[in-house]
Design a protein around this motif. Structure first.
Motif, short mmCIF file in Angstrom:
data_model
loop_
_atom_site.label_atom_id
_atom_site.label_comp_id
_atom_site.label_asym_id
_atom_site.label_seq_id
_atom_site.Cartn_x
_atom_site.Cartn_y
_atom_site.Cartn_z
N LEU A 1 38.15 30.19 41.36
CA LEU A 1 38.41 31.03 40.19
C LEU A 1 38.08 32.48 40.49
O LEU A 1 37.10 32.78 41.18
N SER A 2 38.89 33.37 39.96
CA SER A 2 38.59 34.79 40.12
C SER A 2 37.43 35.15 39.18
O SER A 2 37.07 34.37 38.29
N ASP A 3 36.87 36.32 39.38
CA ASP A 3 35.78 36.77 38.53
C ASP A 3 36.22 36.83 37.07
O ASP A 3 35.49 36.44 36.16
N GLU A 4 37.43 37.31 36.83
CA GLU A 4 37.95 37.42 35.47
C GLU A 4 38.10 36.03 34.83
O GLU A 4 37.75 35.84 33.67
N ASP A 5 38.57 35.06 35.62
CA ASP A 5 38.72 33.70 35.11
C ASP A 5 37.37 33.08 34.78
O ASP A 5 37.22 32.37 33.79
N ARG A 6 36.37 33.33 35.63
CA ARG A 6 35.03 32.81 35.36
C ARG A 6 34.45 33.39 34.07
O ARG A 6 33.82 32.69 33.29
N ILE A 7 34.63 34.68 33.88
CA ILE A 7 34.12 35.33 32.67
C ILE A 7 34.81 34.75 31.44
O ILE A 7 34.17 34.42 30.44
#
Length: 184
Positions: free
Chosen positions: A8-14
Motif C-alpha cells: 500500500l502507498s502512504d496515501e492508501d495507508r492513511i
C-alpha cells in the motif's frame, strides 16, 4: 494464477487507517489496522506529497466521536391475539388521533400530548393515523417518523407496543398503539 499484492502507498495507508478507525469490529473479531507511514512529517514543509500533508492534518484533527445509540430501537410489537381482537372490535380502541396534513413538529407535539392525556386517563389502546403518504413513490414522512419517535425516551415511558392497523382501520397508514399501565 494469483497476482502478487502490491504494498500500500502512504496515501492508501492513511485512508485505510481513517476508515478502519471509525468501524466497529464484529464480536470475536479483531480490527486489523495497517500502520500509518512512519516518516516524520513537518506541516510547514512546502515539498510534501499530498499523502504527507493529509497525514499531518490527520494528526492535528480532533478525534471522531461515535454516536452513543441509534434512533431506531427494536420494534415492540403488540401480540397477535390482541391485534386480532383490536381488528375485530373485541378490544375497544380508547382513542384516535389523525396526523394528516401536519408538519413533523406539529405532529410530534400533538401525538405526545395525546398519548400523555390517554395515559393519564388509563386508556390502554389507541389508534394513530399517520397516512400512507405514497406521493411520488415514496413512503410518507410521518409514517416513517412516528415509529422512530416511539424509540425516544419521551415516548418510551408511554408506549408499550405498536403495530400496523387492520385494513378497515387504516392499514399501513395507521398504527395500533398499546399504552403502558400506570403505576400507582
Amino acid at each position: 494464477m494469483k497476482r502478487p499484492l502490491k504494498p500500500l502507498s502512504d496515501e492508501d495507508r492513511i485512508l485505510w487507517h481513517t476508515v478502519a478507525s471509525t468501524a466497529t469490529p464484529m464480536k470475536g473479531k479483531a480490527l486489523p489496522l495497517e500502520s500509518l507511514p512512519t516518516r516524520d512529517v513537518d506541516p510547514t514543509d512546502g515539498n510534501q506529497s499530498s499523502a504527507e500533508r493529509f497525514a499531518a492534518d490527520l494528526d492535528r484533527a480532533p478525534a471522531v466521536k461515535r454516536p452513543a445509540a441509534t434512533m431506531t430501537a427494536p420494534r415492540q410489537v403488540i401480540d397477535r391475539p390482541t391485534r386480532e381482537k383490536l381488528a375485530k372490535g373485541r378490544v375497544v380502541i380508547d382513542g384516535k388521533i389523525d396526523l394528516h396534513g401536519l408538519t413533523q413538529s406539529e405532529a410530534h407535539s400533538m401525538l405526545l400530548g395525546f398519548l400523555h392525556q390517554a395515559y393519564a386517563h388509563d386508556r390502554r389502546h389507541v389508534l394513530v393515523v399517520t397516512g400512507k403518504g405514497a406521493s411520488f413513490g415514496s413512503e410518507g414522512i410521518l409514517k416513517r417518523a412516528v415509529p422512530a419517535w416511539f424509540a425516544t425516551p419521551a415516548f418510551r415511558t408511554l408506549v408499550g407496543g405498536y403495530h400496523d392497523a387492520a385494513r378497515h382501520h387504516g392499514g399501513t397508514g395507521a398504527l395500533y398503539v398499546r399504552l403502558r399501565r400506570r403505576t400507582a
